[in-house]
Design a protein around this motif. Structure first.
Motif, PDB file in Angstrom:
ATOM      1  N   ILE A  41     111.929   2.287  25.067  1.00  0.00           N
ATOM      2  CA  ILE A  41     112.020   3.742  25.282  1.00  0.00           C
ATOM      3  C   ILE A  41     112.694   4.025  26.626  1.00  0.00           C
ATOM      4  N   ASN A  42     112.226   3.322  27.671  1.00  0.00           N
ATOM      5  CA  ASN A  42     112.806   3.531  29.007  1.00  0.00           C
ATOM      6  C   ASN A  42     114.297   3.240  29.011  1.00  0.00           C
ATOM      7  N   ASP A  43     114.699   2.188  28.287  1.00  0.00           N
ATOM      8  CA  ASP A  43     116.111   1.822  28.256  1.00  0.00           C
ATOM      9  C   ASP A  43     116.938   2.880  27.521  1.00  0.00           C
ATOM     10  N   LEU A  44     116.384   3.389  26.418  1.00  0.00           N
ATOM     11  CA  LEU A  44     117.090   4.447  25.682  1.00  0.00           C
ATOM     12  C   LEU A  44     117.258   5.686  26.559  1.00  0.00           C
ATOM     13  N   VAL A 137     110.555  -8.977  15.869  1.00  0.00           N
ATOM     14  CA  VAL A 137     111.805  -8.929  16.637  1.00  0.00           C
ATOM     15  C   VAL A 137     111.486  -8.679  18.101  1.00  0.00           C
ATOM     16  N   GLY A 138     112.496  -8.835  18.960  1.00  0.00           N
ATOM     17  CA  GLY A 138     112.331  -8.537  20.382  1.00  0.00           C
ATOM     18  C   GLY A 138     112.551  -7.060  20.663  1.00  0.00           C
ATOM     19  N   THR A 139     112.450  -6.709  21.930  1.00  0.00           N
ATOM     20  CA  THR A 139     112.546  -5.299  22.321  1.00  0.00           C
ATOM     21  C   THR A 139     113.938  -4.715  22.066  1.00  0.00           C
ATOM     22  N   THR A 140     114.994  -5.515  22.243  1.00  0.00           N
ATOM     23  CA  THR A 140     116.354  -4.992  22.009  1.00  0.00           C
ATOM     24  C   THR A 140     116.573  -4.686  20.532  1.00  0.00           C
ATOM     25  N   VAL A 144     117.341  -0.913  19.007  1.00  0.00           N
ATOM     26  CA  VAL A 144     118.419  -0.557  18.078  1.00  0.00           C
ATOM     27  C   VAL A 144     117.829  -0.059  16.759  1.00  0.00           C
ATOM     28  N   GLY A 145     116.703  -0.643  16.344  1.00  0.00           N
ATOM     29  CA  GLY A 145     116.012  -0.175  15.136  1.00  0.00           C
ATOM     30  C   GLY A 145     115.584   1.280  15.282  1.00  0.00           C
ATOM     31  N   ILE A 146     115.030   1.618  16.427  1.00  0.00           N
ATOM     32  CA  ILE A 146     114.590   2.989  16.693  1.00  0.00           C
ATOM     33  C   ILE A 146     115.787   3.954  16.703  1.00  0.00           C
ATOM     34  N   LEU A 147     116.877   3.503  17.305  1.00  0.00           N
ATOM     35  CA  LEU A 147     118.051   4.368  17.502  1.00  0.00           C
ATOM     36  C   LEU A 147     118.898   4.489  16.237  1.00  0.00           C
TER      37      LEU A 147
ATOM     38  N   TRP B 166     123.262  -6.534  22.101  1.00  0.00           N
ATOM     39  CA  TRP B 166     123.162  -5.888  20.790  1.00  0.00           C
ATOM     40  C   TRP B 166     123.192  -4.368  20.874  1.00  0.00           C
ATOM     41  N   VAL B 167     122.608  -3.791  21.907  1.00  0.00           N
ATOM     42  CA  VAL B 167     122.622  -2.321  22.012  1.00  0.00           C
ATOM     43  C   VAL B 167     124.074  -1.844  22.122  1.00  0.00           C
TER      44      VAL B 167
END
Lengths: 431, 174
Positions: A41-44, A137-140, A144-147, B166-167
């Protein structure tokens, strides 16, 4: 062409094949908890992309450290709650209504046959019990799944495990999966889906199937999978009855996901369970497994019954049937943590909680806590825990602690004896 | 793209799990930097001390089979990243760890056991590894000599490293 269940799901969910051997899939359900999601979330937010692909396909729970134990875990909860409110995500389960992720999400009927499911949690493979492709899966990947609602995977191979014979008294699904991991080894199923077949699996409840699929990752597997059948249908019917004409129609739909006859398996493993003993781990790897008779007598300090592996109603009932009317041994402590609030409520209503309390167990609220040495039952250096959880890694439940993985039945009689014991030597009481 | 290569940390054991790389009790942090002092804190290998200056000066890890098994925590690649280790070379990797590495634009290089054994021959001799990303070759040099070996990456994994993760890749494409 004959296809496996995983190949069918990959085909129907294919978004892109950017390079040979890599598939980007559309994801049906993205599951989130407070340990791995806040950094996503913070990264997004930092990237100016604080969006979600579909509020209805994201399910959120606070489970790992619940309630929060300190300021840091409180902050993780806050980041998750603020995000849920900001995006109006309706399926959010906070303390008081929560549960361990891989118990509460199936309980709510969120996972269906043929689904693709990801979560920032390695035991996401649990949900394959419903005939879904469910991967940790990992956080990345989660971000991407969330986005975008997509995730990349290599083409999966499938290992078929046939469990045949008659399940002996005192032997349960946890024993089966420990045996499978011992057979495959901790890396034997890497990049593979593990399909569970055979008469034994057909006769297992959904709860037992979830225990089986839950530990597929301990053999390196991407997802554990059971073919969705009448048992799956009965479990899901309250959630899906409006979607089908009748049960027969639903079952026909489910069967479309079944692996075809003649499909290609990387490996086929046959295990006859008829002469199996209850299984217990030694050492620091989940494939270090022995028969209970070889482990009996090992002294323990703590007994833990709970987690996404074995904290469901069936598990509590089995444990309670051995504990009823007895006391835990002096000098040991025993903890039982119902995996969800609903399980807790049912166990209270049917007297199971009282059985544990009367025997001297500490009953905790639902949380992952002790399983990964976070809270609610962390071991001290040199202590030994008899545990129904999924990992016996060095330090897993507390630095310098030793964990022996086992079924709720073995854990229950170990609590009574104060040392690892064989449930087949104990009388079960009716619950 | 990240910088790859430098001094080597040899971890001579199979099945090193993510709990050993970064214990769960540190998963309560909300920034990667906070993980930094806890790299490999619970790893038990004879002679290994996580706070040894030689460990902290390493840029490349060479290890055995099934590296990164266990939990899905991306904190494992992150704790390497914040300690300036962007490459892990091993006989094999657990799937989620391997994907997390490439998703972060880091390198998880799988090599056959014989090649890994060759790399381990340089253990204890101040070894360093240089990576030529474009040609898929690595060169190990130490007091015991120098050797160049080829490795293979999936095209997708290479593209993730080039994109920076990946992002970035997914955002540009989907």
């Amino acid at each position: 062409m004959a296809m496996t269940l995983a190949e069918k799901i990959f085909k129907t969910h294919l978004k892109d094949e950017p390079f040979p051997g890599t598939k980007v899939l559309n994801i049906d359900v993205v599951l989130c908890h407070e340990i791995t999601t806040p950094i996503a979330i913070n990264d997004l937010v930092a990237r100016g992309k604080d969006r979600v692909f579909d509020t209805n396909r994201i399910k959120v729970v606070i489970d790992h450290v619940s309630p929060a134990k300190d300021s840091q875990t409180a902050l993780q909860g806050k980041i998750l709650r603020d995000w849920v409110r900001r995006h109006k995500i309706k399926d959010f389960f906070d303390i008081g209504q929560n549960g361990v992720c891989h118990s509460i999400f199936p309980e709510k009927g969120f996972i269906r046959p043929g689904n693709t499911v990801i979560m920032g949690d390695s035991h996401t493979c649990t949900h394959g019990a419903f005939g879904a492709f469910a991967a940790g899966v990992g956080t990345t990947d989660l971000e991407v799944g969330i986005l975008k609602g997509v995730c990349s995977f290599r083409d999966p191979e499938t290992i078929r495990v046939n469990l045949n014979g008659r399940l002996p008294e005192g032997v349960y699904s946890k024993d089966l999966i420990l045996k499978v991991i011992k057979t495959l080894t901790v890396k034997g199923a890497t990049d593979c889906v593990i399909e569970f077949h055979g008469d034994v699996v057909k006769g297992l409840s959904m709860e037992s199937r979830m225990t089986l699929c839950n530990m597929a990752v301990e053999a390196g597997g991407t997802s554990g999978v059971c073919m969705p059948d009448e048992v799956t249908l009965d479990y899901l019917w309250p959630f899906i009855s409006g979607d089908y004409k009748d049960k027969k129609a639903a079952l026909e739909e489910f069967k479309k996901w079944w692996s075809d006859e003649g499909c290609k398996y990387a490996k086929v493993v046959d295990i006859d369970v008829s002469d199996m003993e209850p299984q217990v781990t030694f050492g620091y790897k989940p494939d270090q497994v022995k028969n209970v008779t070889e482990m009996a007598g090992t002294l323990v300090d703590q007994i833990y019954i709970g987690s996404c592996t074995n904290g469901r109603m069936e598990d509590l009932k089995i444990a309670a049937s051995y504990v009823k009317g007895k006391k835990i041994a002096p000098l040991v402590r025993a903890i039982v943590s119902p995996a969800t609030t609903e399980i807790f409520r049912q166990a209270e209503a049917n007297g199971i909680i009282k059985i544990f309390l009367d025997a001297g167990f500490c009953v905790t609220n639902p949380t992952c806590g002790a399983c990964l040495g976070m809270s609610n039952g962390v071991l001290a250096e040199g202590e030994v825990c008899a545990s129904t959880t999924n990992r016996n890694f060095n330090g897993r439940m507390g630095k310098g602690g030793m964990v022996h993985l086992m079924s709720p039945a073995v854990a229950a009689v170990t609590a009574i004896e104060g040392k690892i014991a064989d449930p087949r030597k104990f009388r079960k009481e009716a619950i | 793209m990240k910088k790859f290569g430098g001094k080597v940390l040899f971890l001579d054991r199979a099945d090193i799990n993510t709990d050993e790389i970064i214990p769960a009790k540190y998963l309560t942090v909300n920034t990667k930097e906070e993980l930094k002092p806890h790299m490999l804190e619970d790893l038990k290998i004879d002679g290994f001390a996580p706070r040894d200056p030689a460990v902290l000066a390493s840029k490349v890890i060479v290890s055995r089979a099934n590296f990164g098994c266990g939990s899905s925590r991306e904190h494992a690649p992150w704790v390497f990243e914040v300690n300036d280790i962007n490459v892990v070379i091993a006989t094999s990797f657990a799937r989620i760890f391997r994907q997390n590495m490439f998703n972060c634009g880091m390198l998880a290089i799988e090599m056959p056991e014989a090649a890994i054994n060759e790399l381990f021959e340089h253990k204890g001799a101040e070894a360093a590894i240089a990576i030529d990303f474009d040609t898929d070759k690595l060169t190990i040099s130490s007091g015991k000599g120098s050797k160049t070996l080829s490795y293979q990456l999936m095209e997708f994994d290479k593209a993730l490293v080039k994109a920076g993760g990946w992002v970035e890749f997914a955002d540009a494409k989907y």
